[in-house]
Design an enzyme around this catalytic site. Structure first.
Site, PDB file in Angstrom:
ATOM      1  N   LYS A  13       0.830  -1.211   0.000  1.00 36.18           N
ATOM      2  CA  LYS A  13       0.000   0.000   0.000  1.00 36.18           C
ATOM      3  C   LYS A  13       0.860   1.255   0.000  1.00 36.18           C
ATOM      4  O   LYS A  13       0.667   2.160  -0.806  1.00 36.18           O
ATOM      5  CB  LYS A  13      -0.927   0.019   1.239  1.00 36.18           C
ATOM      6  CG  LYS A  13      -1.831  -1.185   1.381  1.00 36.18           C
ATOM      7  CD  LYS A  13      -2.729  -1.094   2.612  1.00 36.18           C
ATOM      8  CE  LYS A  13      -1.998  -1.104   3.938  1.00 36.18           C
ATOM      9  NZ  LYS A  13      -1.323  -2.387   4.268  1.00 36.18           N
ATOM     10  N   ARG A  88      -9.986   0.677   8.428  1.00 37.66           N
ATOM     11  CA  ARG A  88      -9.563  -0.676   8.776  1.00 37.66           C
ATOM     12  C   ARG A  88     -10.637  -1.451   9.503  1.00 37.66           C
ATOM     13  O   ARG A  88     -10.409  -2.620   9.838  1.00 37.66           O
ATOM     14  CB  ARG A  88      -8.359  -0.579   9.706  1.00 37.66           C
ATOM     15  CG  ARG A  88      -7.031  -0.661   9.032  1.00 37.66           C
ATOM     16  CD  ARG A  88      -6.024  -0.426  10.122  1.00 37.66           C
ATOM     17  NE  ARG A  88      -4.861  -1.228  10.017  1.00 37.66           N
ATOM     18  CZ  ARG A  88      -3.743  -0.808   9.421  1.00 37.66           C
ATOM     19  NH1 ARG A  88      -3.675   0.344   8.848  1.00 37.66           N
ATOM     20  NH2 ARG A  88      -2.700  -1.588   9.413  1.00 37.66           N
ATOM     21  N   ARG A 127      11.731  -5.414   5.467  1.00 41.14           N
ATOM     22  CA  ARG A 127      11.512  -3.997   5.128  1.00 41.14           C
ATOM     23  C   ARG A 127      12.443  -3.079   5.918  1.00 41.14           C
ATOM     24  O   ARG A 127      12.714  -3.291   7.087  1.00 41.14           O
ATOM     25  CB  ARG A 127      10.064  -3.610   5.452  1.00 41.14           C
ATOM     26  CG  ARG A 127       9.846  -2.097   5.311  1.00 41.14           C
ATOM     27  CD  ARG A 127       8.403  -1.715   5.304  1.00 41.14           C
ATOM     28  NE  ARG A 127       7.678  -2.175   6.459  1.00 41.14           N
ATOM     29  CZ  ARG A 127       6.354  -2.091   6.562  1.00 41.14           C
ATOM     30  NH1 ARG A 127       5.637  -1.568   5.603  1.00 41.14           N
ATOM     31  NH2 ARG A 127       5.756  -2.534   7.642  1.00 41.14           N
ATOM     32  N   ARG A 160      10.981  -1.155  11.375  1.00 38.29           N
ATOM     33  CA  ARG A 160       9.842  -0.858  12.253  1.00 38.29           C
ATOM     34  C   ARG A 160       9.760  -1.885  13.381  1.00 38.29           C
ATOM     35  O   ARG A 160       9.928  -3.070  13.146  1.00 38.29           O
ATOM     36  CB  ARG A 160       8.541  -0.882  11.441  1.00 38.29           C
ATOM     37  CG  ARG A 160       8.154   0.496  10.916  1.00 38.29           C
ATOM     38  CD  ARG A 160       7.042   0.448   9.907  1.00 38.29           C
ATOM     39  NE  ARG A 160       5.852  -0.275  10.330  1.00 38.29           N
ATOM     40  CZ  ARG A 160       4.727  -0.318   9.613  1.00 38.29           C
ATOM     41  NH1 ARG A 160       4.649   0.331   8.473  1.00 38.29           N
ATOM     42  NH2 ARG A 160       3.687  -0.986  10.037  1.00 38.29           N
ATOM     43  N   ARG A 171      -0.641  -8.958  13.304  1.00 40.22           N
ATOM     44  CA  ARG A 171      -1.226  -7.963  12.383  1.00 40.22           C
ATOM     45  C   ARG A 171      -2.018  -8.639  11.273  1.00 40.22           C
ATOM     46  O   ARG A 171      -3.082  -8.154  10.869  1.00 40.22           O
ATOM     47  CB  ARG A 171      -0.119  -7.082  11.792  1.00 40.22           C
ATOM     48  CG  ARG A 171       0.433  -6.090  12.813  1.00 40.22           C
ATOM     49  CD  ARG A 171       1.829  -5.599  12.445  1.00 40.22           C
ATOM     50  NE  ARG A 171       1.890  -4.917  11.168  1.00 40.22           N
ATOM     51  CZ  ARG A 171       3.007  -4.749  10.457  1.00 40.22           C
ATOM     52  NH1 ARG A 171       4.162  -5.221  10.919  1.00 40.22           N
ATOM     53  NH2 ARG A 171       2.964  -4.105   9.324  1.00 40.22           N
TER      54      ARG A 171
HETATM   55  P1  AP5 Z   1       4.839  -1.603   1.994  1.00 39.60           P
HETATM   56  O1  AP5 Z   1       4.495  -0.827   0.772  1.00 39.60           O
HETATM   57  O2  AP5 Z   1       5.556  -0.917   3.083  1.00 39.60           O
HETATM   58  O3  AP5 Z   1       3.540  -2.365   2.536  1.00 39.60           O
HETATM   59  P2  AP5 Z   1       2.219  -1.802   3.243  1.00 39.60           P
HETATM   60  O4  AP5 Z   1       1.056  -2.438   2.561  1.00 39.60           O
HETATM   61  O5  AP5 Z   1       2.246  -0.323   3.323  1.00 39.60           O
HETATM   62  O6  AP5 Z   1       2.381  -2.504   4.653  1.00 39.60           O
HETATM   63  P3  AP5 Z   1       2.335  -1.891   6.141  1.00 39.60           P
HETATM   64  O7  AP5 Z   1       3.113  -2.845   7.005  1.00 39.60           O
HETATM   65  O8  AP5 Z   1       2.748  -0.474   6.162  1.00 39.60           O
HETATM   66  O9  AP5 Z   1       0.848  -2.035   6.449  1.00 39.60           O
HETATM   67  P4  AP5 Z   1       0.149  -2.002   7.803  1.00 39.60           P
HETATM   68  O10 AP5 Z   1      -1.240  -1.890   7.362  1.00 39.60           O
HETATM   69  O11 AP5 Z   1       0.441  -3.155   8.686  1.00 39.60           O
HETATM   70  O12 AP5 Z   1       0.850  -0.803   8.578  1.00 39.60           O
HETATM   71  P5  AP5 Z   1       0.355   0.661   8.967  1.00 39.60           P
HETATM   72  O13 AP5 Z   1       1.525   1.530   8.992  1.00 39.60           O
HETATM   73  O14 AP5 Z   1      -0.800   1.047   8.116  1.00 39.60           O
HETATM   74  O15 AP5 Z   1       5.710  -2.883   1.527  1.00 39.60           O
HETATM   75  C1  AP5 Z   1       6.237  -3.794   2.484  1.00 39.60           C
HETATM   76  C2  AP5 Z   1       7.641  -4.261   2.072  1.00 39.60           C
HETATM   77  O16 AP5 Z   1       7.547  -5.022   0.863  1.00 39.60           O
HETATM   78  C3  AP5 Z   1       8.642  -3.133   1.779  1.00 39.60           C
HETATM   79  O17 AP5 Z   1       9.903  -3.540   2.197  1.00 39.60           O
HETATM   80  C4  AP5 Z   1       8.614  -3.000   0.243  1.00 39.60           C
HETATM   81  O18 AP5 Z   1       9.848  -2.544  -0.275  1.00 39.60           O
HETATM   82  C5  AP5 Z   1       8.335  -4.449  -0.182  1.00 39.60           C
HETATM   83  N1  AP5 Z   1       7.531  -4.547  -1.396  1.00 39.60           N
HETATM   84  C6  AP5 Z   1       6.476  -3.763  -1.774  1.00 39.60           C
HETATM   85  N2  AP5 Z   1       5.960  -4.174  -2.954  1.00 39.60           N
HETATM   86  C7  AP5 Z   1       6.698  -5.260  -3.320  1.00 39.60           C
HETATM   87  C8  AP5 Z   1       6.652  -6.142  -4.470  1.00 39.60           C
HETATM   88  N3  AP5 Z   1       5.756  -5.985  -5.436  1.00 39.60           N
HETATM   89  N4  AP5 Z   1       7.561  -7.153  -4.497  1.00 39.60           N
HETATM   90  C9  AP5 Z   1       8.487  -7.319  -3.518  1.00 39.60           C
HETATM   91  N5  AP5 Z   1       8.578  -6.511  -2.419  1.00 39.60           N
HETATM   92  C10 AP5 Z   1       7.694  -5.501  -2.331  1.00 39.60           C
HETATM   93  O19 AP5 Z   1      -0.195   0.445  10.432  1.00 39.60           O
HETATM   94  C11 AP5 Z   1       0.671   0.169  11.517  1.00 39.60           C
HETATM   95  C12 AP5 Z   1      -0.100   0.123  12.822  1.00 39.60           C
HETATM   96  O20 AP5 Z   1      -0.707   1.399  13.089  1.00 39.60           O
HETATM   97  C13 AP5 Z   1      -1.280  -0.864  12.873  1.00 39.60           C
HETATM   98  O21 AP5 Z   1      -0.863  -2.161  13.221  1.00 39.60           O
HETATM   99  C14 AP5 Z   1      -2.182  -0.210  13.926  1.00 39.60           C
HETATM  100  O22 AP5 Z   1      -1.701  -0.472  15.215  1.00 39.60           O
HETATM  101  C15 AP5 Z   1      -2.004   1.269  13.655  1.00 39.60           C
HETATM  102  N6  AP5 Z   1      -3.002   1.796  12.694  1.00 39.60           N
HETATM  103  C16 AP5 Z   1      -2.738   2.368  11.488  1.00 39.60           C
HETATM  104  N7  AP5 Z   1      -3.882   2.717  10.859  1.00 39.60           N
HETATM  105  C17 AP5 Z   1      -4.903   2.359  11.687  1.00 39.60           C
HETATM  106  C18 AP5 Z   1      -6.314   2.444  11.597  1.00 39.60           C
HETATM  107  N8  AP5 Z   1      -6.923   2.965  10.519  1.00 39.60           N
HETATM  108  N9  AP5 Z   1      -7.053   1.974  12.633  1.00 39.60           N
HETATM  109  C19 AP5 Z   1      -6.456   1.456  13.735  1.00 39.60           C
HETATM  110  N10 AP5 Z   1      -5.133   1.331  13.889  1.00 39.60           N
HETATM  111  C20 AP5 Z   1      -4.345   1.791  12.871  1.00 39.60           C
HETATM  112 MG    MG Z   2       2.446   1.079   4.937  1.00 40.60          MG
END
Ligand code: AP5
Ligand code: MG
Ligand code: ZN
Length: 213
Positions: A13, A88, A127, A160, A171
């Site tokens: 994402k 979410r 990552r 992270r 997660r």
């Molecule tokens: P990346 O693009 O970073 O993946 P992502 O989908 O953004 O994954 P996240 O881990 O950021 O998602 P998340 O939903 O768990 O975290 P968030 O920060 O939102 O790619 C991942 C890796 O893969 C990278 O190394 C990249 O280089 C590699 N990659 C990408 N594409 C690739 C490909 N095609 N091939 C190979 N490699 C590839 O949330 C974190 C925490 O915050 C949550 O757990 C929660 O506690 C809180 N939080 C955030 N939003 C909310 C909400 N709305 N409600 C409640 N709690 C929330």
């Molecule tokens: Mg992300």
């Protein structure tokens, strides 16, 4: 263009949203990034969010809904936005509908990224993120030119705290239980555009652009 990226942790994402920002000039709105910044600054919000995030659990709905309501009112969102990691839960999605309705806007597309679980775990545990500019790398799939250093700004790369295997599994199960029902929620509204999230980052981006144009 009001967009949502919906997909499990590690689906790409953030990676794809950043590429869309460069292409279309609309901002990426990531609740995860906003919360991590608050934790780093030690604000009240950060203190509330920290333990949920470290455990791989969701921060309470009312907290993130408040953040989004404020953020979407800012002027850089006038032409559109890319929601990354919000909504979410179903209550978050319903609250978003209300916020947008008040603004006379609505979601145009919900882009879902589909990636098998074992691949998600490989992506997340490898990552690395730039402390300074937020650019994302992977130690195997997308390595920086020099280890530990950002190609774009020279900043230091970090891992992270929630990217260890145990927290990643928690997660993923939170995603299955609380977030995946949103696919149905948006399918009923005819907004879901399914994207195969496997393969080259650039090819996935091309798929997305094709859908948007
Ligand atoms: P990346 O693009 O970073 O993946 P992502 O989908 O953004 O994954 P996240 O881990 O950021 O998602 P998340 O939903 O768990 O975290 P968030 O920060 O939102 O790619 C991942 C890796 O893969 C990278 O190394 C990249 O280089 C590699 N990659 C990408 N594409 C690739 C490909 N095609 N091939 C190979 N490699 C590839 O949330 C974190 C925490 O915050 C949550 O757990 C929660 O506690 C809180 N939080 C955030 N939003 C909310 C909400 N709305 N409600 C409640 N709690 C929330
Ligand atoms: Mg992300
Ligand atoms: Zn950087």
């Amino acid at each position: 263009m009001d967009l949502i990226f919906l997909g499990p942790p590690g689906a790409g994402k953030g990676t794809q949203a950043k590429m869309l920002v460069e292409r279309y000039g609309i901002p990426q709105v990531s609740t995860g990034d906003i919360l991590r910044a608050a934790v780093a600054e030690g604000t009240d919000l950060g203190k509330k969010a920290k333990e949920y995030m470290e455990a791989g659990k969701l921060v309470p709905d009312e907290v993130v809904i408040g953040i989004i309501e404020e953020r979407l009112k800012q002027s850089d969102c006038e032409k559109g936005f890319i929601l990354d990691g919000f909504p979410r839960t179903v209550p978050q999605a319903e609250a978003l509908d209300k916020v947008l309705e008040k603004m006379g806007r609505k979601i145009d597309h919900v882009l879902t990224l589909d990636v098998p679980e074992e691949e998600l775990i490989r992506r997340l545990t490898g990552r690395r993120t730039c402390k300074k500019c937020g650019a994302m790398y992977h130690i195997i799939f997308n390595p920086p030119k020099a280890e530990g250093v950002c190609d774009k700004c020279g900043g230091e790369l970090y891992q992270r705290p929630d990217d260890n295997e145990e927290t990643v599994r928690s997660r993923l199960s939170v995603y299955e239980q609380q977030t995946s029902p949103l696919i149905d929620f948006y399918e009923k509204k005819g907004l879901v555009r399914k994207i195969d999230g496997r393969g080259e980052i650039k090819e996935i981006f091309d798929q997305i652009v094709k859908i948007l144009e």
